[in-house]
Design a protein around this motif. Structure first.
Motif, short mmCIF file in Angstrom:
data_model
loop_
_atom_site.label_atom_id
_atom_site.label_comp_id
_atom_site.label_asym_id
_atom_site.label_seq_id
_atom_site.Cartn_x
_atom_site.Cartn_y
_atom_site.Cartn_z
N TYR A 109 0.82 -1.22 0.00
CA TYR A 109 0.00 0.00 0.00
C TYR A 109 0.85 1.26 0.00
CZ TYR A 109 0.61 -0.21 5.14
OH TYR A 109 1.14 -0.28 6.41
N ILE A 112 1.65 2.19 -3.70
CA ILE A 112 0.58 2.53 -4.64
C ILE A 112 -0.23 3.73 -4.18
CG2 ILE A 112 0.42 0.19 -5.56
CD1 ILE A 112 -2.04 -0.26 -3.78
N GLY A 113 0.32 4.52 -3.27
CA GLY A 113 -0.36 5.75 -2.87
C GLY A 113 -0.39 6.02 -1.39
N THR A 275 -3.36 -2.98 -10.12
CA THR A 275 -3.38 -1.79 -10.98
C THR A 275 -4.76 -1.59 -11.60
OG1 THR A 275 -2.39 -3.18 -12.70
CG2 THR A 275 -0.92 -1.71 -11.52
N LEU A 278 -7.11 -0.15 -9.00
CA LEU A 278 -6.87 1.28 -8.81
C LEU A 278 -7.56 2.09 -9.90
CD1 LEU A 278 -3.08 1.22 -7.86
CD2 LEU A 278 -4.94 1.96 -6.36
N ASP A 279 -7.49 1.61 -11.13
CA ASP A 279 -8.13 2.32 -12.24
C ASP A 279 -9.64 2.35 -12.08
OD1 ASP A 279 -5.63 2.69 -13.34
OD2 ASP A 279 -5.83 1.09 -14.84
N ALA A 282 -10.68 4.72 -9.35
CA ALA A 282 -10.52 6.11 -9.79
C ALA A 282 -11.66 6.53 -10.70
CB ALA A 282 -9.18 6.28 -10.50
N LEU A 309 -5.09 -2.78 -1.42
CA LEU A 309 -5.84 -1.88 -2.30
C LEU A 309 -6.85 -1.06 -1.51
CD1 LEU A 309 -8.83 -1.81 -3.96
CD2 LEU A 309 -6.81 -0.92 -5.10
N ILE A 313 -7.50 3.36 -1.54
CA ILE A 313 -8.51 4.08 -2.32
C ILE A 313 -9.42 4.90 -1.40
CG2 ILE A 313 -8.46 2.49 -4.27
CD1 ILE A 313 -10.94 1.12 -3.14
#
Length: 390
Positions: A109, A112-113, A275, A278-279, A282, A309, A313
């Motif tokens: 984590y 990835i942000g 990935t 995440l898309d 978003a 994930l 988010i």
């Protein structure tokens, strides 16, 4: 840092399905674990797909996740999407993140942000099928005693067909009523419909369910025709969930464009991994749609990837935990994530924060699916003398 080896393992569970893991290893012997979404009887099909991908993945940098995923779509699959393709790639993709996290000395984590929350909430599933109403209530009380504050179940008997017998509908309403009375007003009831209804049935049932204060109504109609789901959402005063049976980003885009869902539940082991999730998240966020990831996978790898994930988010709500896989996954794990009162604290170990004892994993071999008694034509609706039962 190039990928050097891939190996698949099918864990025999003796439960609703077996579980498919993938171990990816780089040239310096760093390894990572991934998992592919499978259904009963198709475990070997997806394992074969991973093995077919292996020659095209070996020799590539483990860091080039997005490019390798695009190559799998464009060159390996000739720009065609299937669940088996994306599930296979998901396993490799998740394992790649596990390796990168280990090499960086960081939990995934943070790669990835970074964390948006300190723990991730989970709901129970895998506890309720094949029971009478009384047995279902007893099982529900056991789930609550385990510390969960939310649980999902499918209360609808009969075949998964667009038409629902009125007796089945009444049985389901009585079943949900009994659950609400037993579990109390604060326990979240998440109702699963498994894509089975025509809109007219789904709307009528949804309106009847509303009196029990349920927290969502999941997949009332087939998502392949997303207009059906959108029709139900416009007519039912309960949050509508869909996404379990949607796999491509293009299909999620259409779902969002048509305002078909309040909540999306894609599966990280079925849509292309971290990935892709995440898309999708978003895309959902500016549409005021929240994410409640589906996780009909192990309580090891698939769960860990979902937790990382979900930690990141902003539009996360809750995710899934299959209690029927819990005991076996604990047996084969050398490191795992722990559930406490329906929450999972974020792991601090590098990578996904899990590991598996390969010898213990191999001690539970896959058994090929046997005949499961699929219905014959004389068992279809309408049936003389039919009595509803789960």
């Amino acid at each position: 840092m190039k990928i050097a080896r891939l190996e698949t393992f099918i864990l025999g569970t003796g439960s609703s399905k077996d579980l498919l893991f993938c171990r990816v290893e780089t040239e310096d012997s760093t390894y990572g674990w991934g998992e592919a979404y499978v259904t009963h009887g198709k475990e070997k099909v997806v394992a074969d797909c991973i093995e077919a991908m292996a020659p095209h993945v070996i020799g590539r940098s483990v860091f080039n996740i997005r490019h390798t995923g695009q190559i799998m779509f464009e060159d390996f699959a000739i720009r065609r999407i299937s669940l088996e393709l994306l599930a296979a790639w998901s396993a490799i993709e998740i394992a790649s993140w596990d390796i990168i996290g280990k090499r960086a000395g960081l939990p995934v984590y943070n790669l990835i942000g970074g964390a948006s929350r300190e723990r991730v909430r989970v709901y129970a599933n895998g506890w309720s099928r094949g029971t009478t109403t009384e047995e279902g209530v007893e099982r529900g009380l056991k789930v609550k005693a385990m510390g969960f504050t939310a649980a999902k179940f499918d209360p609808f008997p009969g075949p998964w067909r667009s038409f629902v017998d009125r007796r089945d509908e009444d049985f389901a309403i009585d079943y949900v009523r009994a659950m609400r009375q037993a579990l109390g007003p604060d326990f979240e009831l998440l109702i699963e419909a498994h894509r089975r209804f025509a809109p007219a049935h789904a709307i009528r049932i949804g309106r009847r369910l509303a009196e029990f204060g349920i927290d969502w109504y999941e997949e009332p109609c087939l998502s392949e025709n997303i207009d059906l789901v959108a029709e139900v959402r416009r007519a039912v005063p309960i949050p509508i969930v869909t996404g379990e049976a949607i796999y491509s980003k293009e299909a999620f885009f259409e779902c969002l464009t048509k305002r078909a869902a309040d909540i999306l539940n894609p599966d990280i082991c079925a849509v292309g991994g971290i990935t892709a999730m995440l898309d999708i998240a978003a895309m959902a966020q500016p549409q005021a749609v929240v994410m409640s990831p589906h996780n009909y996978n192990s309580t090891l790898v698939g769960l860990a990837a979902t937790v990382h994930l979900s930690a990141v988010i902003p539009n996360f709500r809750i995710t899934e935990y299959f209690v029927n896989f819990q005991e076996l996954c604990r047996e084969i794990a050398t490191a795992s994530l722990a559930v406490q009162d329906g929450w999972i604290d974020l792991p601090t170990a590098p990578g996904l924060g899990i590991d598996i004892d390969v010898d213990k994993l191999r001690a539970h071999p896959h058994q090929e699916a046997t005949h499961r008694g699929f219905r014959q034509y004389w068992e279809e609706y309408p049936r003389k003398g039919y009595t509803p039962r789960l």
